[in-house]
Structure formats: C-alpha cells, structure tokens
Scaffold this motif. Sequence first.
Motif, PDB file in Angstrom:
ATOM      1  N   CYS A  57       0.831  -1.210   0.000  1.00 29.15           N
ATOM      2  CA  CYS A  57       0.000   0.000   0.000  1.00 29.15           C
ATOM      3  C   CYS A  57       0.865   1.259   0.000  1.00 29.15           C
ATOM      4  CB  CYS A  57      -0.917  -0.018   1.226  1.00 29.15           C
ATOM      5  SG  CYS A  57      -1.805   1.507   1.545  1.00 29.15           S
ATOM      6  N   VAL A  58       1.973   1.209   0.719  1.00 33.17           N
ATOM      7  CA  VAL A  58       2.769   2.426   0.889  1.00 33.17           C
ATOM      8  C   VAL A  58       4.005   2.477  -0.010  1.00 33.17           C
ATOM      9  CG1 VAL A  58       2.035   2.654   3.285  1.00 33.17           C
ATOM     10  CG2 VAL A  58       4.170   1.508   2.774  1.00 33.17           C
ATOM     11  N   SER A  59       4.284   1.409  -0.716  1.00 36.46           N
ATOM     12  CA  SER A  59       5.533   1.373  -1.483  1.00 36.46           C
ATOM     13  C   SER A  59       5.643   2.501  -2.494  1.00 36.46           C
ATOM     14  CB  SER A  59       5.711   0.017  -2.164  1.00 36.46           C
ATOM     15  OG  SER A  59       4.653  -0.203  -3.067  1.00 36.46           O
ATOM     16  N   GLY A  60       4.549   2.911  -3.083  1.00 36.52           N
ATOM     17  CA  GLY A  60       4.585   4.015  -4.028  1.00 36.52           C
ATOM     18  C   GLY A  60       4.872   5.343  -3.358  1.00 36.52           C
ATOM     19  N   TYR A  61       4.457   5.485  -2.121  1.00 39.83           N
ATOM     20  CA  TYR A  61       4.650   6.741  -1.393  1.00 39.83           C
ATOM     21  C   TYR A  61       6.023   6.813  -0.732  1.00 39.83           C
ATOM     22  CZ  TYR A  61      -0.443   7.269  -1.699  1.00 39.83           C
ATOM     23  OH  TYR A  61      -1.731   7.395  -2.133  1.00 39.83           O
ATOM     24  N   MET A  62       6.403   5.726  -0.106  1.00 36.76           N
ATOM     25  CA  MET A  62       7.583   5.750   0.754  1.00 36.76           C
ATOM     26  C   MET A  62       8.777   5.077   0.080  1.00 36.76           C
ATOM     27  SD  MET A  62       5.747   4.871   4.388  1.00 36.76           S
ATOM     28  CE  MET A  62       7.077   5.390   5.455  1.00 36.76           C
ATOM     29  N   THR A  63       9.187   5.554  -1.067  1.00 32.86           N
ATOM     30  CA  THR A  63      10.309   4.945  -1.783  1.00 32.86           C
ATOM     31  C   THR A  63      11.616   5.105  -1.018  1.00 32.86           C
ATOM     32  OG1 THR A  63      10.551   6.978  -3.055  1.00 32.86           O
ATOM     33  CG2 THR A  63       9.285   5.191  -4.060  1.00 32.86           C
ATOM     34  N   HIS A  64      11.727   6.144  -0.213  1.00 34.73           N
ATOM     35  CA  HIS A  64      12.960   6.384   0.535  1.00 34.73           C
ATOM     36  C   HIS A  64      13.039   5.542   1.802  1.00 34.73           C
ATOM     37  CE1 HIS A  64      13.650   9.595  -2.235  1.00 34.73           C
ATOM     38  NE2 HIS A  64      12.605  10.285  -1.820  1.00 34.73           N
ATOM     39  N   GLU A  65      11.962   4.888   2.152  1.00 35.08           N
ATOM     40  CA  GLU A  65      11.914   4.126   3.403  1.00 35.08           C
ATOM     41  C   GLU A  65      12.012   2.623   3.139  1.00 35.08           C
ATOM     42  OE1 GLU A  65      12.174   6.240   5.599  1.00 35.08           O
ATOM     43  OE2 GLU A  65      11.230   7.986   4.728  1.00 35.08           O
ATOM     44  N   LYS A 110      -1.444   9.253   4.270  1.00 30.74           N
ATOM     45  CA  LYS A 110      -2.330   9.285   5.437  1.00 30.74           C
ATOM     46  C   LYS A 110      -3.792   9.434   5.024  1.00 30.74           C
ATOM     47  CE  LYS A 110      -1.276  12.088   8.568  1.00 30.74           C
ATOM     48  NZ  LYS A 110      -0.848  13.201   9.366  1.00 30.74           N
ATOM     49  N   ALA A 111      -4.034  10.065   3.899  1.00 35.73           N
ATOM     50  CA  ALA A 111      -5.407  10.275   3.426  1.00 35.73           C
ATOM     51  C   ALA A 111      -5.936   9.073   2.643  1.00 35.73           C
ATOM     52  CB  ALA A 111      -5.473  11.524   2.564  1.00 35.73           C
ATOM     53  N   SER A 112      -5.076   8.139   2.302  1.00 30.42           N
ATOM     54  CA  SER A 112      -5.469   6.971   1.511  1.00 30.42           C
ATOM     55  C   SER A 112      -6.429   6.073   2.304  1.00 30.42           C
ATOM     56  CB  SER A 112      -4.213   6.178   1.118  1.00 30.42           C
ATOM     57  OG  SER A 112      -4.544   4.882   0.730  1.00 30.42           O
ATOM     58  N   ASP A 113      -7.540   5.706   1.663  1.00 25.56           N
ATOM     59  CA  ASP A 113      -8.518   4.826   2.314  1.00 25.56           C
ATOM     60  C   ASP A 113      -7.916   3.477   2.654  1.00 25.56           C
ATOM     61  OD1 ASP A 113     -10.514   6.736   2.203  1.00 25.56           O
ATOM     62  OD2 ASP A 113     -11.373   5.973   0.324  1.00 25.56           O
ATOM     63  N   GLN A 114      -7.118   2.941   1.751  1.00 29.47           N
ATOM     64  CA  GLN A 114      -6.508   1.634   1.996  1.00 29.47           C
ATOM     65  C   GLN A 114      -5.555   1.694   3.193  1.00 29.47           C
ATOM     66  OE1 GLN A 114      -4.083   0.072  -1.189  1.00 29.47           O
ATOM     67  NE2 GLN A 114      -4.204  -2.007  -0.410  1.00 29.47           N
ATOM     68  N   PHE A 115      -4.769   2.758   3.281  1.00 31.07           N
ATOM     69  CA  PHE A 115      -3.851   2.914   4.406  1.00 31.07           C
ATOM     70  C   PHE A 115      -4.626   3.038   5.714  1.00 31.07           C
ATOM     71  CE2 PHE A 115      -1.259   5.536   7.280  1.00 31.07           C
ATOM     72  CZ  PHE A 115      -0.163   4.692   7.410  1.00 31.07           C
ATOM     73  N   MET A 116      -5.687   3.809   5.702  1.00 30.06           N
ATOM     74  CA  MET A 116      -6.505   3.983   6.910  1.00 30.06           C
ATOM     75  C   MET A 116      -7.127   2.642   7.330  1.00 30.06           C
ATOM     76  SD  MET A 116      -6.032   7.059   7.748  1.00 30.06           S
ATOM     77  CE  MET A 116      -7.276   7.377   8.962  1.00 30.06           C
ATOM     78  N   MET A 117      -7.607   1.860   6.355  1.00 22.67           N
ATOM     79  CA  MET A 117      -8.199   0.567   6.657  1.00 22.67           C
ATOM     80  C   MET A 117      -7.146  -0.379   7.251  1.00 22.67           C
ATOM     81  SD  MET A 117      -9.899  -2.250   4.136  1.00 22.67           S
ATOM     82  CE  MET A 117      -8.293  -2.762   3.574  1.00 22.67           C
ATOM     83  N   LEU A 118      -5.952  -0.379   6.669  1.00 26.62           N
ATOM     84  CA  LEU A 118      -4.893  -1.234   7.192  1.00 26.62           C
ATOM     85  C   LEU A 118      -4.463  -0.813   8.595  1.00 26.62           C
ATOM     86  CD1 LEU A 118      -2.768  -1.739   3.970  1.00 26.62           C
ATOM     87  CD2 LEU A 118      -3.996  -3.512   5.242  1.00 26.62           C
ATOM     88  N   GLN A 119      -4.444   0.482   8.829  1.00 22.37           N
ATOM     89  CA  GLN A 119      -4.085   0.976  10.155  1.00 22.37           C
ATOM     90  C   GLN A 119      -5.145   0.543  11.182  1.00 22.37           C
ATOM     91  OE1 GLN A 119      -3.311   5.178  10.168  1.00 22.37           O
ATOM     92  NE2 GLN A 119      -1.924   5.029  11.886  1.00 22.37           N
TER      93      GLN A 119
END
Length: 171
Positions: A57-65, A110-119
């Motif tokens: 879910c976050v790989s596209g956002y957090m490339t540096h992490e 943080k605004a992503s629905d998928q991220f919120m659901m996973l959290q």
Amino acid sequence: MLLIIILVAALVLVPLIAVIVIKNGLVAKENQVENAFASVDVMLKKRFDLIPQLTSCVSGYMTHEKELLEKLTALRSGSRDTEALAQSNHELKNQFSQFLIKAEAYPDLKASDQFMMLQRSMNEMEEQLAASRRTYNMSIEIFNNAVLQFPSSVIAKRNNMTKKEYLKFND
C-alpha cells in the motif's frame, strides 16, 4: 467378612480414583495452556500477514523508506517459542512505530482509504493479540497453581509436569 472386603476395596479405590481425577485435571489444564498459546500464535501470524499488504500500500509513497519496509517484512519469520515471540513482537512494535512516524511525512498516504483501513486492522489485531495474551497467561496461572499445590503437585512431579513461564511482551 464382606465388610472387610468393602473396606479394603474402598481404601484402594478412593485414592486411585483421586489420582486419576487429579492427573486428568492436570492434563486438561496443560492442554488449555497449549490451546491458548496457539491462539496467541495465530494472532501474531495474522498481524504479520498484514505487513505485506501495508508495504504494498505504501511502497509508491515511501520509496525512501525501503530499509524500514524490508525490516518489517523480515520480522514475519522466526521461531515460535515464548521468548522468540516476545522478542519479535518487541521488534515489530518498534519498527511499526517508526513506520507510523515516517508515514506522517506523507499526507497523501495518510489520506489513503486503503492505508486507513490497514491501520485500523492493525489496531484491531493489537487488541485481539492483547486478549489472547491475557487468556494465555491466565491459563498459565491456573496450570502453575495446579502444579505447585498439594496434592496435585505430587502427581505433577511424577508426570514431569513443571511450572510454565508467562508470555511477557516488553510493550
């Protein structure tokens, strides 16, 4: 003569029945401990199974992490004894806390629905895991009491049943 036979039979049967009942009780308590541990293990596996979903879910956002995401993924495998589970749980909590802190820097994530659901799923899993740990430790307490208290302690000792360790997570 009949009275003597009944008395002798009673003197032999009553202790024998007591031993059988106590041993069966100890076995049932030990099985309850194993069942409760399996429940904790299942909850940890479910939580670890959320990690690939989270990282994809976050790989596209957090490339540096990438390193942090790899550490989270690596924590999914490992031994399943109480000490190893406690250690991997501690490491996972630390890595996940760092992950959430770094996620703060990505407002779109943080605004992503998928991220919120996973959290939310991760939070629910934490609550279920805490309940499983409480159940496990309660089973351990009941078993340990039975193993240490007389007369069941005598039977436990003869059957190599010893006190078990609580599951301690360093939260």
